[in-house]
Each structure stands twice: as C-alpha cells, then as structure tokens.
Design a protein around this motif. Structure first.
Motif: not given
Length: 215
Positions: A203-205, A170-182, A184-194
């Motif tokens: 996750y969307a929930h 997929p072109a969105h480029g969201v990696t497994l490491a980024e999902v995990f980091t957001v 567990h560690h950077e919840r202020e970036r939650a919107a990135r998971l959408l």
C-alpha cells in the motif's frame, strides 16, 4: 464491535478446477467448507486451508479471511435472493463485528490465537466464478463491504462459537472501509493510507508511486 462478537463458523478449502473465462479451466480455493471442532491457526493459514494462487492470495498479510454474517445478510437484501454464507470464500464468519468500521492494525483474540487486522479484500474475477454471478466483482467494489484479512500474531486454535475480543485498537482510526474506498474510488486521498503503518508494504508503495509523500 458488539459486546457479544463471535465466530459463527470456521471454514477451510483446497484448490479445485472450475470453468473460467472463455471456457478455460482455472484453479480456485474459494469453495471452503465449515468444519466442526478446533482448527489450528498456523503462521500463514488455518490447518487444512490452501490457496490456488499463493502470489495473489495467502501469505502473512492474508493468512485468514473474515466476512461478517451481517454483510452476507446485506447481500441477500441487495440481490433479492438467497446468498450462501460461503459465497465470499471466507475462513471465519463473524456475528457482531462491524468489519467496515474495523481499524487497520486492531489486535484480536479468537480462541487461543491472536490476530492483527491487515487489510481489506480486493475482489478478482474468481469471486464471480465462485458465486455464479460474474457481476459480483463489480458489485463488491461498489458495496464497500470487503471483509478483513488477518495476519497471525500468535498461533493457537479457533472454533465456531469463540468470542472475538479486541485487545488493541490503533489511534490513527483508518478503517477497512476507508482503505478500500481510497484505493478503489478516492485515489486523490491516497496519502491517508500512510497513516496506517500496519497496512502491508504494497500500500505504501502504491501511494508513493502516485507521487504522494507523508505529510
């Protein structure tokens, strides 16, 4: 992914009782054993593989768990001791696959089966029990080497030695490491998971529960 990405081993397991917190017995299917020859890929698991807690493990978004040989080697270096390949309870051990950089929603062909990368693993206390090191869940969170859960797109068979071929990324480029980091560690970036609609609906929930809306 390396040019010669392969599956090193295929492993399955059934629930067994082990001693849990405060001496209580608990069921876990983390002790998976490598098997020879082709293994059938079913809709939500490999043939011969079971889950002790179907509500938390297994299901369509956690059908097959993958961990990389390179990540196991990293743990050996990090801990300064031998770490068994099956410490993390994976079904498939890969070589030549950078799971941290793997994009959510990637389609893979392995053997005659096709898979989609669904999500990273979140560790629970059973990782500590199975590994014999109760600090492992905390260490796992810090390491950001979560491995990959796959959903099954097309049934088939997988065998140790099969190539791992990327059919689509997929072109969105969201990696497994980024999902995990957001998560567990950077919840202020939650919107990135959408940006990764291939993630399981939970996750969307989680993002919307935090009052975040798509941009």
């Amino acid at each position: 992914m390396a040019e010669h990405a392969v599956v090193r081993s295929v492993a399955v397991g059934r629930p067994v009782e082990i001693e849990g917190p405060r001496g209580r017995r608990t069921l876990t299917a983390s002790a998976k054993t490598a098997v020879d020859g082709p293994v059938a890929v079913l809709d939500e698991h490999l043939e011969g593989d079971e889950q002790a807690d179907p509500e938390s493990h297994g299901g369509p978004h956690k059908a097959v768990y993958v961990y990389a040989e390179e990540d196991v080697a990293w743990w050996r270096e990090e801990l300064g001791r031998e770490v068994d390949r099956q410490t993390f309870g994976q079904n498939l051990t890969t070589a030549g696959v950078d799971l941290r950089a793997t994009v959510v929603g990637e389609r893979w062909r392995i053997g005659s089966a096709e898979f989609e990368v669904a999500q990273p693993r979140t560790p629970c206390f059973k990782l500590g029990l199975h590994s014999g090191d109760r600090t492992m869940p905390r260490r796992f969170l810090t390491a950001v080497r979560p491995g990959a859960y796959l959903r099954v797109v097309t049934r088939g068979h997988v065998t140790a030695g099969d190539a791992v071929e990327v059919l689509h990324r997929p072109a969105h480029g969201v990696t497994l490491a980024e999902v995990f980091t957001v998560y567990h560690h950077e919840r202020e970036r939650a919107a990135r998971l959408l940006d990764a609609p291939e993630l399981p609906p939970a996750y969307a929930h989680w993002v919307h529960e935090r009052g975040v809306k798509a941009g």
